[in-house]
Design an enzyme around this catalytic site. Structure first.
Site, short mmCIF file in Angstrom:
data_model
loop_
_atom_site.label_atom_id
_atom_site.label_comp_id
_atom_site.label_asym_id
_atom_site.label_seq_id
_atom_site.Cartn_x
_atom_site.Cartn_y
_atom_site.Cartn_z
N CYS A 1 -10.00 -19.43 -32.13
CA CYS A 1 -8.94 -18.05 -31.61
C CYS A 1 -8.58 -18.55 -30.59
CB CYS A 1 -9.88 -16.64 -32.12
SG CYS A 1 -10.76 -16.39 -33.62
N CYS B 1 -21.51 -9.63 -44.85
CA CYS B 1 -22.02 -9.05 -45.78
C CYS B 1 -21.02 -9.42 -46.82
CB CYS B 1 -22.12 -7.84 -46.35
SG CYS B 1 -22.63 -7.16 -47.65
N CYS C 1 -14.30 -15.06 -42.32
CA CYS C 1 -13.38 -13.71 -41.78
C CYS C 1 -12.14 -14.54 -41.14
CB CYS C 1 -13.63 -13.23 -41.26
SG CYS C 1 -14.72 -11.46 -42.05
N CYS D 1 -16.78 -15.91 -37.43
CA CYS D 1 -16.80 -15.82 -38.18
C CYS D 1 -15.48 -17.01 -39.76
CB CYS D 1 -16.95 -14.25 -39.51
SG CYS D 1 -17.33 -14.17 -41.25
#
Length: 380
Positions: free
Chosen positions: A126, A151, A140, A137
């Protein structure tokens, strides 16, 4: 300002069809258990004059819990867990490498987690500095604030903004499964004992078994998350502490006491703790305030004093067990170290420093002589 429900890739993630399958599986389980409980247990009980009043209470309680469960499940899916602000929103989190390394920036004491070199943590994917408790993550494809875990059953990460909804989802799921398991057991036994249609008996047995199985799993998982909440830890932090021998069994750095830890997950208003309303305040970027820094400083000072007392005790024990006539090992206590440091560091290396050193050496010699006299008296 980014919406709470949309992340940098929020709308695009719903285009990944394969990752929606776990969500569809959960939805089918919820719908199936609700239909079995209502059609094969509640409706027959409501028609019975002997069980009508009890059936009304069971139906009302179950549907209220089911409605709260669905609201929390939708919130877990749609509410973004939170990510590091973009450059347009807050440029202070933008990572700008200098000579191939991150600069050791003092962020006003609001960041506790750093790299081993002391530099600020940053995300190479990022290209942003990481706040405390933030992790990247890969599913994601973004950094998640106060990340607990990813999850697949909610097609989302559990982070700062949706942690309360996930916690309540576990609570309502456990309650709903226990309601089905214990109240529908009477209908199951009746269908087995009395001649009942095969479809009715099969659905009741299937629903009872499924609700009991899911109820046990969710109850254990919910108890684990209650323990994590009271300890002020996330699942990732729990795994990291157990993986490291030096921090295994240690408490959380962000522990604020039982009340503060609960408010950090369920919100500031205790009247709304068990409702999917009023999530925790803040932006999820800073978890250190003046009170927490003061507590950490006091704990560090206590640890230093304990180590000093331990060293002093070991020195006294060595002197006590030393054979008679043997020279006493030179052990300096904290006073002697402070005196010598003052003599060496308070002045230069001129005449004043020599005089201070001689005075300090005289004081230290007197202290050692007094200790020897005390030891000789004790031996007599």
């Amino acid at each position: 300002m980014r919406s709470a429900g949309m992340g940098p890739q929020g709308p695009a993630r719903f285009g990944e069809t394969a990752k929606i399958l776990p969500v569809l599986f959960v939805v089918c389980n919820i719908a199936g258990l609700w239909a079995i409980y209502m059609w094969f247990h509640c409706l027959p009980q409501l028609r019975s004059k002997d069980h009508h009043q009890k059936a009304v209470l069971e139906t009302a309680a179950f549907n209220i819990v089911a409605a709260l469960l669905i609201v929390c499940y939708v919130q877990c899916i749609l509410v973004h867990p939170g990510t590091i602000p973009d450059k347009e929103e807050d440029a202070s989190w933008e990572y700008i490498p200098q000579d191939g390394r991150s600069p050791a920036v003092d962020t006003d004491g609001h960041v506790l987690e750093t790299k081993k070199s002391g530099d600020r943590r940053y995300c190479k994917w990022c290209t942003k500095y990481k706040p405390d408790r933030c992790h990247h993550c890969r599913v994601c494809r973004m950094c998640i604030l106060k990340m607990d875990h990813h999850c697949p059953w909610i097609y989302n990460c559990v982070g700062f903004r949706n942690h309360k909804y996930f916690f309540l989802l576990l609570l309502y799921s456990a309650i709903a499964c226990h309601i089905i398991t214990w109240t529908m057991l009477e209908s199951v036994l009746t269908s087995v004992a009395a001649p009942a249609p095969f479809a009715t008996m099969f659905c009741l047995l299937f629903g009872e078994t499924l609700a009991a199985f899911i109820g046990i799993l969710v109850t254990v998982f919910f108890a684990f998350h209650v323990w994590l909440m009271l300890k002020a830890m996330t699942t990732i932090e729990f795994c990291e502490k157990n993986r490291s021998k030096s921090t295994a069994g240690a408490g959380s750095t962000y522990d604020r006491g039982v009340g503060g830890n609960i408010r950090a997950v369920l919100g500031d208003n205790f009247l709304l703790w068990l409702l999917p309303l009023s999530p925790p305040s803040g932006r999820g970027l800073k978890f250190v305030d003046d009170d927490l820094r003061l507590a950490r400083d006091l704990e560090t000072q206590r640890g230093g004093r304990r180590r000093s007392h331990r060293r002093s005790g070991e020195g006294r024990e060595r002197r006590h067990h030393a054979p008679s006539g043997q020279a006493e090992p030179e052990v300096r206590d904290g006073f002697e170290d402070a005196a010598l440091n003052k003599a060496h560091g308070a002045h230069g290396y001129g005449y004043g420093a020599v005089n201070d050193q001689e005075d300090c050496c005289d004081i230290i010699a007197d202290k050692r002589r007094a200790r020897r006299d005390h030891g000789a008296f004790a031996l007599c």
